[in-house]
Design a protein around this motif. Structure first.
Motif, PDB file in Angstrom:
ATOM      1  N   ALA A 281      -4.232   0.084 -11.372  1.00  0.00           N
ATOM      2  CA  ALA A 281      -3.615  -0.332 -10.244  1.00  0.00           C
ATOM      3  C   ALA A 281      -4.996  -0.279  -9.181  1.00  0.00           C
ATOM      4  CB  ALA A 281      -2.540   0.512  -9.701  1.00  0.00           C
ATOM      5  N   SER A 282      -4.869  -0.908  -8.297  1.00  0.00           N
ATOM      6  CA  SER A 282      -6.044  -1.063  -7.369  1.00  0.00           C
ATOM      7  C   SER A 282      -5.037  -1.255  -5.969  1.00  0.00           C
ATOM      8  CB  SER A 282      -6.809  -2.175  -7.451  1.00  0.00           C
ATOM      9  OG  SER A 282      -7.577  -2.315  -6.179  1.00  0.00           O
ATOM     10  N   ALA A 283      -5.445  -0.544  -4.898  1.00  0.00           N
ATOM     11  CA  ALA A 283      -5.021  -0.725  -3.535  1.00  0.00           C
ATOM     12  C   ALA A 283      -5.956  -1.348  -2.407  1.00  0.00           C
ATOM     13  CB  ALA A 283      -4.687   0.650  -2.935  1.00  0.00           C
TER      14      ALA A 283
ATOM     15  N   PHE B 225       3.135   2.567  -6.112  1.00  0.00           N
ATOM     16  CA  PHE B 225       2.459   2.292  -7.384  1.00  0.00           C
ATOM     17  C   PHE B 225       3.091   3.174  -8.582  1.00  0.00           C
ATOM     18  CE2 PHE B 225      -0.488   0.810  -4.415  1.00  0.00           C
ATOM     19  CZ  PHE B 225      -1.124  -0.475  -4.946  1.00  0.00           C
ATOM     20  N   SER B 226       3.662   4.235  -8.247  1.00  0.00           N
ATOM     21  CA  SER B 226       4.473   5.151  -9.445  1.00  0.00           C
ATOM     22  C   SER B 226       5.556   4.091  -9.830  1.00  0.00           C
ATOM     23  CB  SER B 226       4.861   6.335  -8.831  1.00  0.00           C
ATOM     24  OG  SER B 226       5.527   7.073  -9.649  1.00  0.00           O
TER      25      SER B 226
ATOM     26  N   PHE C 116       3.711   1.726 -12.449  1.00  0.00           N
ATOM     27  CA  PHE C 116       3.513   2.321 -13.837  1.00  0.00           C
ATOM     28  C   PHE C 116       4.970   2.461 -14.479  1.00  0.00           C
ATOM     29  CE2 PHE C 116      -0.604   3.589 -11.543  1.00  0.00           C
ATOM     30  CZ  PHE C 116      -1.334   2.814 -12.360  1.00  0.00           C
ATOM     31  N   LYS C 117       5.792   3.247 -13.855  1.00  0.00           N
ATOM     32  CA  LYS C 117       6.972   3.287 -14.464  1.00  0.00           C
ATOM     33  C   LYS C 117       7.488   2.017 -15.164  1.00  0.00           C
ATOM     34  CE  LYS C 117       8.343   7.283 -11.619  1.00  0.00           C
ATOM     35  NZ  LYS C 117       9.207   7.614 -10.477  1.00  0.00           N
TER      36      LYS C 117
ATOM     37  N   LYS D 195       7.845  -1.378   1.309  1.00  0.00           N
ATOM     38  CA  LYS D 195       7.603   0.001   0.576  1.00  0.00           C
ATOM     39  C   LYS D 195       8.672   0.213  -0.271  1.00  0.00           C
ATOM     40  CE  LYS D 195       5.437   4.482   0.805  1.00  0.00           C
ATOM     41  NZ  LYS D 195       6.718   5.454   0.249  1.00  0.00           N
TER      42      LYS D 195
ATOM     43  N   PRO E  85      -2.099   0.070   0.103  1.00  0.00           N
ATOM     44  CA  PRO E  85      -2.014   1.514  -0.256  1.00  0.00           C
ATOM     45  C   PRO E  85      -0.616   2.083  -0.355  1.00  0.00           C
ATOM     46  CG  PRO E  85      -4.145   1.059   0.863  1.00  0.00           C
ATOM     47  CD  PRO E  85      -3.205  -0.152   1.100  1.00  0.00           C
ATOM     48  N   ARG E  86       0.030   1.730   0.781  1.00  0.00           N
ATOM     49  CA  ARG E  86       1.585   2.100   0.714  1.00  0.00           C
ATOM     50  C   ARG E  86       2.542   1.752  -0.241  1.00  0.00           C
ATOM     51  NH1 ARG E  86       1.587  -1.628   5.037  1.00  0.00           N
ATOM     52  NH2 ARG E  86       2.778  -3.553   4.437  1.00  0.00           N
ATOM     53  N   ASN E  87       1.925   0.733  -1.133  1.00  0.00           N
ATOM     54  CA  ASN E  87       3.075   0.382  -2.178  1.00  0.00           C
ATOM     55  C   ASN E  87       3.320   1.359  -3.159  1.00  0.00           C
ATOM     56  OD1 ASN E  87       4.293  -2.093  -3.617  1.00  0.00           O
ATOM     57  ND2 ASN E  87       2.778  -1.699  -5.333  1.00  0.00           N
TER      58      ASN E  87
END
Lengths: 367, 367
Positions: B124-126, B97-98, B101-102, B5, B93-95
């Motif tokens: 993005a996909s989890a 993703f913000s 995108f940044k 993470k 899911p715990r990645n």
């Protein structure tokens, strides 16, 4: 409500704070799901194996819309067993998309639709709704609740208030004009995204036919209270007049007429691109914390529950208004004191405080 | 590498830690971009206005692949000016993703392709790559680097080692069998996703024709060192034997034969679904920190730079092996001590330590 970085609050306040603070926004969506289901019912949806794509623009943590999205996508699945469903959650890059995915994929306590709908693909996007989010002609249903009042930038400072609902004269005109430009641009981007026959379900903060807006209906105006306490802190020397002037909610509340204008005027680019209003109404949804207070009558308890629902979306605006020369800790202390003062006021004189939701609900179709 | 993470590390270590620690993974992708560009060059891509979809499965913060993705999508745009491009970043899911995108939208220091490619939509996909991520028949190019060695669950504890590369006999057979099941399932899901003519570019950790794998080629085996130090801490009573047994990297390194099997066997479900190997090769990419050490010769500096690249993906495995009855602080202390010991060993006797990357590079096409 899109401005909050969920995990900042989670970290500060503990899990559950955000969901609890935004329970009213959930009521708004749950109550309006019928408008979307009716709109679905009105149209022939071919069971032709093509993708069905829905967006939730300004989704925050995805929790407030989850029941509504589940009802809508279940209805789509029932009508069209053969169509893969793409569900796209959108917000700004700083949003906590990990929390969105955890909520939707069932890794938190929230009930979720994701496991009961077959052939479903969940995505996130951090493209602003002021730009095109999905390819042209690929969208079946564009949804946004309580988000499109955020404008791309503040047109000018408001000399006498923190929110444009308190602005007057040329200042108010400038804000309304900025709101009109962004609204037309929002609708043009959505029209590009929509398939012919596709539709938008937009539940927008606005000003209703009687001039009411968020937090104005209980007797004590929320935005006037925001403004007054902030100016009191300036008068006392805690903050500066320049900081008060720099504190502006980057939001425009539009009237029903303003919402309708690009959809009704045959000369507007939105109309010419093929977007039409199919249903427009306003509703007031009562503040759940004020309703609770009527039942329990405990003013301190009401104040404790009420302030977080304001703070969850307004705190970043007050933090941003403070001088960057202050340390982060100093800014946090000032804003803590500010909301502490608001809470003390509510605890002392609770009657009239209420963040009743005033929304304009629109269903728009692409011809 | 998918298990980390990012923001935990960012918070602990400061921004830049992750990108610096995974610079070797970036080299792997940058060096292999040519394989993807060649594969694109080999096929006729119709400029027919339909979507072009690429996935990056196990993307972490999206930073290591960003240059490669930019080169590939620029080539697609040049060949097909009319096709909207969907770029889908996937991880658990715990990645963070913000952060993805940044990085991709240019809000960090990284150079990004996003603003120079028109008609581009980033998602993005989890959804785990052990399941179907995009609708059937919608994928043009499925990419994954340094990720598919993660299996869905550990088949059995490894009695004599922390990683399956050290397992023997029936234990090794059980891990290899689990690796085969997950690999077949991975390829079947990708084959469902692919359009006919679409292709996969998979750069997988594995065991090459000479029996080499990650960190085994410098002289001192990384996984053996991982295992030995952990057991030393058990022998000293810092951790228990049960905790050592519970510490297993949930990874299978497959041989080239194992990678090829479902693609070459006409009886396999993958082959029958239409997936074929188009190009397979192995490469060793040298550890950038060991290369730096050859130049500067400072053992302590090498150790300080080297341990984070191991720790960035292995720390969660050691934390997970520790008893849940220990406090979080206690577990963090033990793992700090563990990596501190590894660093001290490298500083004392640096020669032979190197996390050289051993990958099997595959291009697969759907007929």
């Amino acid at each position: 409500m899109t401005a909050l970085k969920t995990d900042d609050f989670m970290a500060m306040k503990g899990a559950g704070y955000y969901s609890q603070a935004t329970i009213g926004a959930k009521h708004v969506m749950d109550n309006a799901a019928g408008l979307i289901l009716d709109a679905l019912e009105r149209r022939p949806l071919a069971d032709d194996g093509t993708d069905f794509t829905m967006t939730d623009m300004g989704c925050a943590d995805g929790g407030t819309s989850i029941d509504m999205v589940g009802r809508v996508l279940s209805a789509v699945r029932a009508k069209c067993p053969s169509r893969p469903i793409r569900m796209v959650y959108t917000d700004l890059p700083r949003n906590d998309f990990s929390q969105v995915f955890k909520n939707v994929h069932g890794l938190t306590g929230l009930e979720t639709y994701a496991k009961s709908i077959s052939d479903l693909y969940v995505f996130a996007s951090a493209t602003s709704f002021h730009r095109q989010i999905v390819p042209a002609g690929s969208l079946d249903l564009g949804h946004s609740a309580t988000a499109s009042h955020y404008i791309t930038e503040v047109p000018m400072p408001i000399e006498n208030h923190v929110h444009m609902v308190g602005a007057t004269g040329a200042t108010r005109d400038a804000w309304r004009a900025k709101g009109a430009v962004d609204w037309e641009n929002f609708l043009l981007n959505r029209t590009r995204e929509l398939k012919p026959g596709g539709f938008l379900a937009l539940f927008n903060f606005g000003i209703d036919e009687e001039g009411r807006y968020l937090g104005s209906t209980g007797g004590v105006s929320m935005f006037d209270t925001f403004d007054r306490i902030w100016r009191e802190m300036a008068a006392e020397g805690t903050i500066t007049e320049a900081e008060v002037l720099a504190t502006n909610f980057p939001q425009v509340y539009r009237t029903v007429e303003e919402f309708r204008a690009p959809l009704d005027d045959p000369g507007s680019p939105v109309y010419q691109a093929g977007l039409r209003a199919e249903h427009v109404e306003t509703r007031v949804v009562r503040c759940p914390f004020a309703v609770d207070f009527e039942r329990h009558g405990d003013a301190a308890k009401f104040a404790r529950a009420y302030i977080p629902t304001l703070r969850s979306w307004s705190e970043p605006v007050f933090l941003a208004g403070l001088s960057p020369e202050r340390t982060v800790e100093e800014r946090a202390e000032i804003v803590d004191a500010y909301f502490g003062r608001y809470e003390a006021e509510v605890a002392r004189a609770p009657h009239g405080h209420a963040m009743d939701y005033v929304h304009c609900y629109m269903i728009c179709r692409k011809v």
